[in-house]
Design an enzyme around this catalytic site. Structure first.
Site, PDB file in Angstrom:
ATOM      1  N   GLY A  23      69.614  33.053  81.256  1.00  0.00           N
ATOM      2  CA  GLY A  23      70.422  33.090  80.031  1.00  0.00           C
ATOM      3  C   GLY A  23      70.486  31.726  79.376  1.00  0.00           C
ATOM      4  NE  ARG A  27      70.861  29.166  85.165  1.00  0.00           N
ATOM      5  CZ  ARG A  27      71.378  30.334  84.822  1.00  0.00           C
ATOM      6  NH1 ARG A  27      70.666  31.437  84.899  1.00  0.00           N
ATOM      7  NH2 ARG A  27      72.617  30.420  84.402  1.00  0.00           N
ATOM      8  NE  ARG A  46      68.586  31.869  65.323  1.00  0.00           N
ATOM      9  CZ  ARG A  46      69.659  32.424  64.762  1.00  0.00           C
ATOM     10  NH1 ARG A  46      70.803  32.500  65.397  1.00  0.00           N
ATOM     11  NH2 ARG A  46      69.577  32.937  63.560  1.00  0.00           N
ATOM     12  NE  ARG A  90      70.287  38.730  83.317  1.00  0.00           N
ATOM     13  CZ  ARG A  90      70.998  37.604  83.224  1.00  0.00           C
ATOM     14  NH1 ARG A  90      70.486  36.539  82.648  1.00  0.00           N
ATOM     15  NH2 ARG A  90      72.213  37.527  83.741  1.00  0.00           N
ATOM     16  CB  SER A  93      75.106  33.199  86.983  1.00  0.00           C
ATOM     17  OG  SER A  93      75.535  33.288  85.638  1.00  0.00           O
ATOM     18  CG  ASP A 208      82.088  34.553  88.635  1.00  0.00           C
ATOM     19  OD1 ASP A 208      81.082  34.195  87.995  1.00  0.00           O
ATOM     20  OD2 ASP A 208      82.652  35.638  88.455  1.00  0.00           O
ATOM     21  NE  ARG A 221      78.581  29.369  85.420  1.00  0.00           N
ATOM     22  CZ  ARG A 221      79.841  28.975  85.510  1.00  0.00           C
ATOM     23  NH1 ARG A 221      80.474  29.048  86.661  1.00  0.00           N
ATOM     24  NH2 ARG A 221      80.474  28.498  84.471  1.00  0.00           N
TER      25      ARG A 221
HETATM   26  O1  LIG Z   1      73.692  32.869  83.899  1.00  0.00           O
HETATM   27  P1  LIG Z   1      73.238  33.809  82.827  1.00  0.00           P
HETATM   28  O2  LIG Z   1      71.792  34.141  82.948  1.00  0.00           O
HETATM   29  O3  LIG Z   1      73.587  33.347  81.424  1.00  0.00           O
HETATM   30  O4  LIG Z   1      74.028  35.185  83.087  1.00  0.00           O
HETATM   31  C1  LIG Z   1      75.434  35.387  83.089  1.00  0.00           C
HETATM   32  O5  LIG Z   1      76.186  34.278  82.635  1.00  0.00           O
HETATM   33  C2  LIG Z   1      76.641  34.492  81.282  1.00  0.00           C
HETATM   34  C3  LIG Z   1      78.143  34.504  81.259  1.00  0.00           C
HETATM   35  O6  LIG Z   1      78.658  33.310  81.715  1.00  0.00           O
HETATM   36  C4  LIG Z   1      76.047  35.815  80.842  1.00  0.00           C
HETATM   37  O7  LIG Z   1      74.844  35.567  80.163  1.00  0.00           O
HETATM   38  C5  LIG Z   1      75.839  36.513  82.161  1.00  0.00           C
HETATM   39  O8  LIG Z   1      74.890  37.541  82.178  1.00  0.00           O
HETATM   40  O1  LIG Z   2      78.693  38.138  83.214  1.00  0.00           O
HETATM   41  C1  LIG Z   2      79.163  37.485  84.153  1.00  0.00           C
HETATM   42  C2  LIG Z   2      78.428  36.494  84.831  1.00  0.00           C
HETATM   43  C3  LIG Z   2      78.999  35.809  85.860  1.00  0.00           C
HETATM   44  N1  LIG Z   2      80.267  36.100  86.194  1.00  0.00           N
HETATM   45  C4  LIG Z   2      80.971  37.052  85.571  1.00  0.00           C
HETATM   46  O2  LIG Z   2      82.114  37.282  85.914  1.00  0.00           O
HETATM   47  N2  LIG Z   2      80.415  37.718  84.562  1.00  0.00           N
END
Ligand SMILES: O=P(O)(O)O[C@H]1O[C@H](CO)[C@@H](O)[C@H]1O
Ligand SMILES: O=c1cc[nH]c(=O)[nH]1
Length: 239
Positions: A23, A27, A46, A90, A93, A208, A221
Site C-alpha cells: 500500500g 515501502r 502522485r 499485494r 499490513s 496490530d 510497518r
Molecule cells: O500496509 P498496507 O499495504 O497499506 O495495508 C493496510 O494498511 C492501510 C491502513 O493503515 C491499508 O492500506 C491496509 O490495507
Molecule cells: O486495514 C487495516 C490494516 C491494519 N490494521 C487494521 O486494523 N486495519
C-alpha cells in the site's frame, strides 16, 4: 493506452510480468533498495513510487497501491490492462481478528470477504467473497517452506473503512464470515484479476490486533516486514 492517467512510464518493457504491490509507496522504495539490483524508477506520478529491478536475475516490479479499494483498483487495472502485467502480489499490513495471530505473523490470503461495491460497480459480480489465485498461492506455500517461514492461510476482510464506529464488526466478521484479519485492498485486486484474466494474491503481516490492541509503529510497518517480502519475491522468481 500508455502512459496511463496514473503511471508515467512509456516503455512496457520496463514493467515486469510480476509486480509486488505494498500500500505504502515508501515501502515500495524500501523493497527496491533492499532486495533488487539494477533498479530503475518507473513511476513518480502522485508520488506513487514504482521501481523495476532484478531479484536473483529475474525482472521484478514493485509499486505502491495507495490505501483502499478505489486506489488499488486504479493501479492494478492499469498495470494488468495497459502494461501487460500477469501477476500482482499485494504485500500489506493487517489487523488480527483472532487471538491466535500475533504481531508480525504472516498470512497468505485464500480469499477476501468484503461489503465493498467495487466488483458490483465495475459490472463484474455481486459476490461478497473473491479468491486469490491458486497457482500463486501454491508457489507462496512452497517458498515459505523452503525459507522456513511459518504462514497462516485463511479468509481476510477487505474493509472500506479503517475507523469503524460499530465496535463489534471485527467479532462479527470473524465469527459469522470466517475472516481472520482485516486490510483494505485485496477484494478489488482480486476483482480486477478476475475481470482481466490475470493472477493476483496477497501476503499480509500482522501490524496490530483488534483483539489484544497490540500494535507496531508506522516506522516498523514501513521497514520490518522482510519475511513476507522474501516469500513474495520467490513467487515472482518462479512466475
Ligand atoms: O500496509 P498496507 O499495504 O497499506 O495495508 C493496510 O494498511 C492501510 C491502513 O493503515 C491499508 O492500506 C491496509 O490495507
Ligand atoms: O486495514 C487495516 C490494516 C491494519 N490494521 C487494521 O486494523 N486495519
Amino acid at each position: 493506452m500508455i502512459p496511463t492517467p496514473h503511471i508515467s512510464i512509456t516503455d512496457k518493457e520496463l514493467v515486469a510480468k510480476t509486480v509486488l504491490m505494498p500500500g505504502d509507496p515508501l515501502r515500495a522504495k524500501m523493497i527496491a533498495e533492499t532486495f533488487l539490483e539494477d533498479v530503475v524508477q518507473i513511476n513518480t506520478v502522485r508520488n506513487m513510487f514504482g521501481y523495476t529491478g532484478t531479484y536473483k536475475g529475474k525482472k521484478v516490479t514493485v509499486m505502491g497501491s495507495g490505501m483502499g479499494m478505489p486506489s488499488i483498483g486504479i493501479y492494478s487495472y492499469e498495470l494488468f490492462k495497459f502494461y501487460d502485467v500477469e501477476n500482482i502480489i499485494r504485500v500489506g499490513s493487517c489487523g488480527a481478528y483472532t487471538k491466535d495471530l500475533n504481531l508480525y505473523d504472516v498470512i497468505l490470503v485464500d480469499d477476501a470477504y468484503s461489503e465493498s461495491s467495487y466488483a458490483k460497480t465495475m459490472g463484474l459480480t455481486s459476490a461478497k467473497t473473491l479468491k486469490a489465485n491458486r497457482t500463486l498461492n501454491n508457489r507462496a506455500l512452497k517458498a515459505a517452506e523452503r525459507l522456513n517461514i511459518p504462514v497462516t492461510t485463511g479468509r481476510i476482510h477487505s474493509s472500506d473503512v479503517f475507523y469503524n464506529l460499530k465496535g463489534s464488526v471485527h467479532e462479527e466478521r470473524f465469527e459469522k464470515n470466517g475472516c481472520i484479519a482485516v486490510e483494505m485492498e485485496s477484494f478489488a485486486l482480486f476483482a480486477n484479476a478476475k475481470a482481466l484474466g490475470k493472477k493476483a494474491t496477497c501476503l499480509l503481516t500482522v501490524s496490530d490486533s483488534l483483539v489484544t490492541h497490540e500494535a507496531t509503529t508506522a516506522e516498523e510497518r514501513q521497514n520490518s516486514f522482510s519475511r513476507m517480502m522474501e516469500i513474495a519475491l520467490e513467487v515472482a522468481r518462479k512466475s
